[in-house]
Design a protein around this motif. Structure first.
Motif, PDB file in Angstrom:
ATOM      1  N   ILE A  27       0.835  -1.212   0.000  1.00  0.00           N
ATOM      2  CA  ILE A  27       0.000   0.000   0.000  1.00  0.00           C
ATOM      3  C   ILE A  27       0.865   1.255   0.000  1.00  0.00           C
ATOM      4  O   ILE A  27       0.619   2.201  -0.753  1.00  0.00           O
ATOM      5  CB  ILE A  27      -0.951  -0.016   1.218  1.00  0.00           C
ATOM      6  CG1 ILE A  27      -1.981  -1.128   1.030  1.00  0.00           C
ATOM      7  CG2 ILE A  27      -1.629   1.323   1.400  1.00  0.00           C
ATOM      8  CD1 ILE A  27      -2.798  -1.419   2.259  1.00  0.00           C
ATOM      9  N   PHE A  28       1.917   1.253   0.822  1.00  0.00           N
ATOM     10  CA  PHE A  28       2.790   2.434   0.897  1.00  0.00           C
ATOM     11  C   PHE A  28       3.406   2.739  -0.461  1.00  0.00           C
ATOM     12  O   PHE A  28       3.493   3.893  -0.873  1.00  0.00           O
ATOM     13  CB  PHE A  28       3.906   2.221   1.926  1.00  0.00           C
ATOM     14  CG  PHE A  28       3.416   2.267   3.348  1.00  0.00           C
ATOM     15  CD1 PHE A  28       2.196   2.834   3.668  1.00  0.00           C
ATOM     16  CD2 PHE A  28       4.192   1.749   4.380  1.00  0.00           C
ATOM     17  CE1 PHE A  28       1.742   2.878   4.980  1.00  0.00           C
ATOM     18  CE2 PHE A  28       3.752   1.784   5.694  1.00  0.00           C
ATOM     19  CZ  PHE A  28       2.525   2.348   5.993  1.00  0.00           C
ATOM     20  N   ILE A  29       3.851   1.685  -1.154  1.00  0.00           N
ATOM     21  CA  ILE A  29       4.494   1.926  -2.444  1.00  0.00           C
ATOM     22  C   ILE A  29       3.497   2.561  -3.409  1.00  0.00           C
ATOM     23  O   ILE A  29       3.815   3.529  -4.108  1.00  0.00           O
ATOM     24  CB  ILE A  29       5.067   0.611  -3.015  1.00  0.00           C
ATOM     25  CG1 ILE A  29       6.218   0.127  -2.128  1.00  0.00           C
ATOM     26  CG2 ILE A  29       5.564   0.823  -4.434  1.00  0.00           C
ATOM     27  CD1 ILE A  29       6.790  -1.200  -2.529  1.00  0.00           C
ATOM     28  N   ILE A  30       2.271   2.057  -3.402  1.00  0.00           N
ATOM     29  CA  ILE A  30       1.257   2.637  -4.299  1.00  0.00           C
ATOM     30  C   ILE A  30       1.015   4.100  -3.932  1.00  0.00           C
ATOM     31  O   ILE A  30       0.935   4.976  -4.793  1.00  0.00           O
ATOM     32  CB  ILE A  30      -0.056   1.828  -4.212  1.00  0.00           C
ATOM     33  CG1 ILE A  30       0.194   0.413  -4.745  1.00  0.00           C
ATOM     34  CG2 ILE A  30      -1.170   2.506  -4.994  1.00  0.00           C
ATOM     35  CD1 ILE A  30      -0.943  -0.555  -4.504  1.00  0.00           C
ATOM     36  N   GLU A  31       0.936   4.354  -2.612  1.00  0.00           N
ATOM     37  CA  GLU A  31       0.698   5.739  -2.180  1.00  0.00           C
ATOM     38  C   GLU A  31       1.841   6.654  -2.599  1.00  0.00           C
ATOM     39  O   GLU A  31       1.629   7.806  -2.985  1.00  0.00           O
ATOM     40  CB  GLU A  31       0.528   5.787  -0.651  1.00  0.00           C
ATOM     41  CG  GLU A  31      -0.793   5.189  -0.192  1.00  0.00           C
ATOM     42  CD  GLU A  31      -0.950   5.185   1.324  1.00  0.00           C
ATOM     43  OE1 GLU A  31      -2.087   5.110   1.785  1.00  0.00           O
ATOM     44  OE2 GLU A  31       0.075   5.256   2.041  1.00  0.00           O
ATOM     45  N   ILE A  32       3.064   6.132  -2.525  1.00  0.00           N
ATOM     46  CA  ILE A  32       4.208   6.968  -2.896  1.00  0.00           C
ATOM     47  C   ILE A  32       4.209   7.247  -4.396  1.00  0.00           C
ATOM     48  O   ILE A  32       4.547   8.356  -4.829  1.00  0.00           O
ATOM     49  CB  ILE A  32       5.525   6.316  -2.434  1.00  0.00           C
ATOM     50  CG1 ILE A  32       5.583   6.313  -0.909  1.00  0.00           C
ATOM     51  CG2 ILE A  32       6.724   7.064  -2.980  1.00  0.00           C
ATOM     52  CD1 ILE A  32       6.767   5.602  -0.326  1.00  0.00           C
ATOM     53  N   PHE A  33       3.792   6.272  -5.181  1.00  0.00           N
ATOM     54  CA  PHE A  33       3.627   6.518  -6.617  1.00  0.00           C
ATOM     55  C   PHE A  33       2.724   7.726  -6.837  1.00  0.00           C
ATOM     56  O   PHE A  33       3.036   8.627  -7.617  1.00  0.00           O
ATOM     57  CB  PHE A  33       3.001   5.296  -7.304  1.00  0.00           C
ATOM     58  CG  PHE A  33       4.002   4.391  -7.961  1.00  0.00           C
ATOM     59  CD1 PHE A  33       4.726   4.826  -9.063  1.00  0.00           C
ATOM     60  CD2 PHE A  33       4.213   3.107  -7.497  1.00  0.00           C
ATOM     61  CE1 PHE A  33       5.649   3.994  -9.679  1.00  0.00           C
ATOM     62  CE2 PHE A  33       5.137   2.266  -8.094  1.00  0.00           C
ATOM     63  CZ  PHE A  33       5.859   2.705  -9.191  1.00  0.00           C
ATOM     64  N   ALA A  34       1.589   7.720  -6.132  1.00  0.00           N
ATOM     65  CA  ALA A  34       0.628   8.816  -6.302  1.00  0.00           C
ATOM     66  C   ALA A  34       1.247  10.144  -5.881  1.00  0.00           C
ATOM     67  O   ALA A  34       1.064  11.167  -6.549  1.00  0.00           O
ATOM     68  CB  ALA A  34      -0.636   8.535  -5.497  1.00  0.00           C
ATOM     69  N   GLU A  35       1.995  10.134  -4.770  1.00  0.00           N
ATOM     70  CA  GLU A  35       2.611  11.361  -4.293  1.00  0.00           C
ATOM     71  C   GLU A  35       3.632  11.897  -5.288  1.00  0.00           C
ATOM     72  O   GLU A  35       3.765  13.101  -5.479  1.00  0.00           O
ATOM     73  CB  GLU A  35       3.284  11.120  -2.937  1.00  0.00           C
ATOM     74  CG  GLU A  35       2.393  11.413  -1.760  1.00  0.00           C
ATOM     75  CD  GLU A  35       2.193  12.901  -1.544  1.00  0.00           C
ATOM     76  OE1 GLU A  35       1.162  13.403  -2.006  1.00  0.00           O
ATOM     77  OE2 GLU A  35       3.048  13.561  -0.937  1.00  0.00           O
ATOM     78  N   LEU A  36       4.400  10.984  -5.882  1.00  0.00           N
ATOM     79  CA  LEU A  36       5.401  11.436  -6.851  1.00  0.00           C
ATOM     80  C   LEU A  36       4.706  12.020  -8.074  1.00  0.00           C
ATOM     81  O   LEU A  36       5.150  13.013  -8.637  1.00  0.00           O
ATOM     82  CB  LEU A  36       6.291  10.268  -7.273  1.00  0.00           C
ATOM     83  CG  LEU A  36       7.400   9.880  -6.294  1.00  0.00           C
ATOM     84  CD1 LEU A  36       8.023   8.568  -6.700  1.00  0.00           C
ATOM     85  CD2 LEU A  36       8.458  10.968  -6.226  1.00  0.00           C
ATOM     86  N   LYS A  37       3.605  11.386  -8.436  1.00  0.00           N
ATOM     87  CA  LYS A  37       2.898  11.846  -9.630  1.00  0.00           C
ATOM     88  C   LYS A  37       2.203  13.178  -9.362  1.00  0.00           C
ATOM     89  O   LYS A  37       2.269  14.084 -10.166  1.00  0.00           O
ATOM     90  CB  LYS A  37       1.874  10.777 -10.041  1.00  0.00           C
ATOM     91  CG  LYS A  37       1.141  11.054 -11.327  1.00  0.00           C
ATOM     92  CD  LYS A  37       1.883  10.508 -12.546  1.00  0.00           C
ATOM     93  CE  LYS A  37       1.133  10.815 -13.824  1.00  0.00           C
ATOM     94  NZ  LYS A  37       1.698  11.782 -14.682  1.00  0.00           N
ATOM     95  N   TRP A  38       1.524  13.288  -8.244  1.00  0.00           N
ATOM     96  CA  TRP A  38       0.763  14.512  -7.948  1.00  0.00           C
ATOM     97  C   TRP A  38       1.154  15.096  -6.588  1.00  0.00           C
ATOM     98  O   TRP A  38       0.339  15.112  -5.663  1.00  0.00           O
ATOM     99  CB  TRP A  38      -0.739  14.205  -7.936  1.00  0.00           C
ATOM    100  CG  TRP A  38      -1.258  13.589  -9.177  1.00  0.00           C
ATOM    101  CD1 TRP A  38      -1.400  14.191 -10.393  1.00  0.00           C
ATOM    102  CD2 TRP A  38      -1.733  12.242  -9.345  1.00  0.00           C
ATOM    103  NE1 TRP A  38      -1.919  13.307 -11.295  1.00  0.00           N
ATOM    104  CE2 TRP A  38      -2.142  12.110 -10.689  1.00  0.00           C
ATOM    105  CE3 TRP A  38      -1.846  11.143  -8.491  1.00  0.00           C
ATOM    106  CZ2 TRP A  38      -2.645  10.919 -11.203  1.00  0.00           C
ATOM    107  CZ3 TRP A  38      -2.350   9.969  -9.000  1.00  0.00           C
ATOM    108  CH2 TRP A  38      -2.751   9.856 -10.341  1.00  0.00           C
ATOM    109  N   PRO A  39       2.350  15.591  -6.443  1.00  0.00           N
ATOM    110  CA  PRO A  39       2.710  16.174  -5.150  1.00  0.00           C
ATOM    111  C   PRO A  39       2.075  17.543  -4.971  1.00  0.00           C
ATOM    112  O   PRO A  39       1.787  18.223  -5.961  1.00  0.00           O
ATOM    113  CB  PRO A  39       4.237  16.319  -5.253  1.00  0.00           C
ATOM    114  CG  PRO A  39       4.496  16.486  -6.707  1.00  0.00           C
ATOM    115  CD  PRO A  39       3.423  15.739  -7.443  1.00  0.00           C
ATOM    116  N   LYS A  40       1.816  17.885  -3.718  1.00  0.00           N
ATOM    117  CA  LYS A  40       1.236  19.204  -3.431  1.00  0.00           C
ATOM    118  C   LYS A  40       2.266  19.962  -2.603  1.00  0.00           C
ATOM    119  O   LYS A  40       2.283  19.874  -1.382  1.00  0.00           O
ATOM    120  CB  LYS A  40      -0.060  19.006  -2.662  1.00  0.00           C
ATOM    121  CG  LYS A  40      -0.789  20.286  -2.344  1.00  0.00           C
ATOM    122  CD  LYS A  40      -2.153  19.985  -1.772  1.00  0.00           C
ATOM    123  CE  LYS A  40      -2.877  21.273  -1.459  1.00  0.00           C
ATOM    124  NZ  LYS A  40      -4.293  21.081  -1.262  1.00  0.00           N
TER     125      LYS A  40
END
Ligand SMILES: Nc1ncnc2c1ncn2[C@@H]1O[C@H](COP(=O)(O)OP(=O)(O)OP(=O)(O)O)[C@@H](O)[C@H]1O
Ligand SMILES: [Mg+2]
Lengths: 242, 557
Positions: free
Chosen positions: B468-481
């Motif tokens: 789950i963490f890896i998937i979440e980090i993918f999202a963060e890298l793609k759409w960081p705020k």
């Protein structure tokens, strides 16, 4: 040594080119002053050299290493002082310095000596145990300068480093920059203080609306303008032109 | 007066970003869709609460109708929404007491203290009004539909609803402002944030209690109703304590009559008087507390040579990076409260809910413990809870956004992006393991689980969490705020963080449903739960490493 070839940058949110195919060459052992009006593109250029921004086109080499292709190797050469010292407010000064030193893989002895020496000169030793959030603007600036010098970088890049420093610290920093360059290192810094540029720089570059309009020594500038004036007047005339 | 309005507008905009949303609707559709999506998600997370209240009100109405007391539904709703806006209001008052935007610039503007105070009040009012609206709607609509009320009734109710939060908030400010002023300790921003975190625990417990009361309602409605509605019952005594609730209820119930109109006017007048009284008496005190609010604790310990020598040691790069993550998250109260503290908070709330129904609970436990498949299901439930807790910390789901503008500093340093991102996974796992430890201790204490079960729970949950963490980090890298001025925005108003928590909840729920539905009862399930995520995680981890190597240099603020 810093080489900038045909570099351009447009911000994704901006429409104008912040930097428009500029070329620059800063030699080893030299202090290079980067001048220009507000919004001319100084910070943008510096951020591209330090790998914070990626150029849209063109290449940048730091000591012959391409910043985009080998970023880690290139950054190991660089010490960087950003224009805004708002960083990691939750760390203490010493934690920040240790973090930076770990990243640059500085061994224990060297970092102890550097921190001890520089913190003493800049008079922030007492504050090293406090969180950066409690520092004044100038103290943060000093801490970042110490961090930038901790690994004795061959290339030192500073964005308006004198802003917020007290007269003594400004004097110390200028001395330090001179000494660092004399030891064979390269220094690139931006400033709005003409007297500093006039006295400290071996060469200057002037940027306006994203384009370099002059590079060379002060004498060369005087020759071109055919006036034996102060840098301040020469700068104002040059920038106000057209 | 004009100045007060502009200040309110400025505050509201900078906190809620409405005008940003409207601008995005015009120019940046994609961003607007994201923001709206976030709002819908948050509303969605209220849905459980809404259903529960609605069901309760329907039952209450049906029970009270025969004795012609159905008006109590309205009074009860008014009391509940008042109580909620009071407790949550105190939290909001504290959380918004110091805003990052109001640095020295705001203080230097020629504004009167009451201008600033009312602007701050407006911010807490808006969020409480939304809350009051949601809760009131459950009672007002049930009563309105069942009683066949007309348009006037709803207009009346809306006016009352919008007025309800004012008095509780005024009381909240009357309590908090002097505390800030006179408690020297409380002047510390950080300390206040922690206090509000603990208050949140208290509210969680109260909420748990209420929920249990309502759940018991099913079993013995007459008894509960008696407790609520009898003379000197719960409703009666509460309304004696807070009479404006009765006025508000009367204004709604007697609608159409002149009486109701008078009650409405009285209710609004009381609220406005309270507000004016607050502004009159507290504005200057509030202003005083704002000045110097940015003060932080300063260590007085001087660093001597020996100490310096001792601290300046070279460390392993990965350890340095993990250490930085831990410090930056745990020392920023906003991050800590919405992150790691959840691990401690949720078990406390769960413990409280067990405590409140301990009689039935112990009985139920004894019954289920004798069930032959008990330990099988206990393992699965424990795994689910650990995953949920681990993901609730938002550590991985907000890991890039939390850097904010300091990400530029990170980029200027010769940091290996692969190492940098691995440190973030480890940071998440540290708290995942902590969550596992807490749950396993509970399992050991309550159910005396065996060592095999313990290992199965630990390994399975950690591997699933890693995935789950890896998937979440993918999202963060793609759409960081990254472009924020207030750390709240990186963690609470971050779509990645919200999706991370709700997504994990959904993931756990769907899996649980599948297992129950298909009646999967085999030790092969554990093996599948370990092996499949293990394979997925290792593939994703490799993909993450090559992605971050490219993406790290592309992220620009
Ligand atoms: N994050 C950004 N997004 C969009 N445009 C930007 C951003 N940062 C800078 N710009 C634009 O790029 C141009 C160059 O800005 P830059 O910060 O490089 O100027 P500067 O020479 O450093 O100015 P100063 O002397 O004020 O520091 C300006 O027109 C500015 O508006
Ligand atoms: Mg600049």
């Amino acid at each position: 040594m810093i080489t900038i070839n045909n570099v351009s940058k447009t911000y994704s949110r901006g429409k104008v080119k912040a930097v428009n195919s500029i070329n620059l060459e800063v030699k080893k052992g030299e202090i290079f002053g980067f001048l220009g009006p507000n919004g001319a593109g100084k910070t943008t250029t510096i951020k591209m050299i330090t790998g914070i921004l990626k150029p849209d086109e063109g290449q940048i080499f730091v000591n012959g290493i391409n910043v985009v292709e080998e970023p880690i190797k290139a950054k190991q050469q660089i010490g960087f002082v950003p224009d805004n010292p708002e960083i990691f407010n939750r760390l203490t000064g010493i934690e920040y310095l240790n973090f930076i030193a770990d990243i640059y893989e500085v061994d224990g002895n060297q970092r102890y000596e550097k921190i001890n020496e520089l913190a003493e000169i800049f008079e922030v030793k007492d504050a090293l145990n406090s969180s950066i959030g409690s520092y004044s603007h100038g103290m943060k600036q000093k801490l970042i300068i110490i961090g930038a010098l901790i690994h004795n970088p061959p290339v030192l890049i500073l964005d308006e480093p004198l802003v917020g420093l007290d007269p003594k610290a400004a004097f110390v920093l200028k001395e330090m920059m001179r000494k660092h360059a004399d030891n064979g290192n390269t220094i690139f810094f931006s400033t709005h203080i003409m007297e500093v540029a006039e006295r400290l720089c071996d060469r200057i570059g002037i940027i306006k609306k994203g384009e370099i309009i002059f590079t060379g020594t002060l004498d060369e500038l005087r020759q071109i303008r055919k006036e034996n004036d102060s840098l301040e007047n020469l700068f104002l005339e040059l920038v106000d032109n057209e | 007066m004009n100045k007060a309005f502009s200040t309110i507008k400025f505050y509201v905009n900078s906190v809620f970003g409405f005008s940003g949303l409207f601008r995005d609707l015009k120019y940046d559709k994609k961003k607007a869709v994201k923001t709206l999506g976030l709002i819908i998600l948050i509303l969605f997370s209220f849905s459980g609460l809404i259903t529960m209240f609605t069901a309760f009100n329907i039952k209450m109405y049906d029970l009270l109708k025969p004795i012609n007391q159905q008006g109590l539904v309205v009074l009860n709703t008014v009391i509940i929404s008042t109580a909620f806006t009071f407790f949550l209001g105190i939290l909001t008052v504290i959380a918004t007491y110091f805003l990052n935007q109001e640095g020295d610039i705001i203080l230097s503007l020629p504004l009167k203290p009451w201008n600033l105070f009312i602007a701050k009040f407006a911010i807490s009012y808006l969020s409480e009004a939304l809350f009051a609206f949601v809760i009131m709607a459950t009672g007002i609509i049930v009563y309105g539909v069942k009683n066949g009320e007309g348009v006037l009734y709803y207009i009346n109710s809306l006016l009352i609803t919008l007025t309800i939060p004012i008095i509780p908030l005024v009381i909240g400010y009357f309590l908090i402002t002097p505390t800030m002023k006179f408690g020297k300790l409380l002047k510390k921003k950080d300390f206040i944030m922690y206090i509000s975190g603990f208050l949140a625990i208290g509210i969680g417990v109260i909420f748990q209690y209420l929920t249990n009361q309502m759940a018991n309602f099913d079993k013995n409605p007459e008894f509960i109703m008696q407790k609520l509605t009898a003379p000197n019952g719960l409703i009666d005594s509460t309304s004696k304590l807070y009479y404006p609730a009765v006025i508000a209820a009367k204004a709604i119930i007697n609608n159409g009559k002149l009486e109701s109109f008078i009650y409405l006017i009285i209710f609004i007048a009381i609220a406005l008087c309270a507000l004016i009284l607050l502004l009159f008496t507290m504005s200057n005190i509030y202003y005083d507390t704002l000045i110097g609010s940015t003060e932080v604790q300063k260590s007085t310990k001087r660093m001597d040579e020996k100490q310096l020598k001792k601290t300046t040691k070279k460390r392993n790069l990965l350890i340095t990076l993990v250490d930085r993550e831990l410090k930056l998250m745990n020392r920023e109260p906003v991050y800590f409260i919405n992150g790691p503290m959840v691990i401690f908070l949720l078990p406390i709330i769960m413990g409280a809910s067990i405590y409140f129904q301990k009689n039935t609970f112990l009985f139920d436990i004894k019954k289920v413990m004798n069930h032959p498949d008990f330990s099988y299901y206990l393992n699965l439930i424990s795994i689910g809870v650990i995953i949920f807790l681990g993901a609730s910390t938002s550590i991985a789901a907000t890991c890039i956004s939390r850097e904010g503008r300091a990400f530029e500093i990170i980029k200027s340093l010769p940091i290996n992006p692969k190492l940098y991102i691995t440190a973030k996974i480890i940071h998440g796992l540290v708290f995942g393991i902590l969550a596992a430890a807490i749950i396993l201790i509970m399992d050991l204490a309550l159910f005396k689980i065996g060592i095999i079960s313990l290992l199965i729970i630990l390994i399975t949950s950690i591997i699933l969490l890693t995935m789950i963490f890896i998937i979440e980090i993918f999202a963060e890298l793609k759409w960081p705020k990254l472009n924020w001025d207030n750390p709240q925005k990186a963690i609470k108003q971050n779509i990645n963080g919200v999706v991370g928590i709700l997504g994990t909840m959904g993931f756990v729920a769907i899996f649980g449903a599948i297992i129950v539905r298909l009646n999967l009862k085999s030790n092969w399930l554990y093996i599948a739960l370990i092996l499949i995520p293990l394979i997925i995680s290792s593939i994703l981890y490799q993909k993450l490493l090559s992605y971050v190597d490219k993406r790290f240099y592309e992220i620009e603020i």
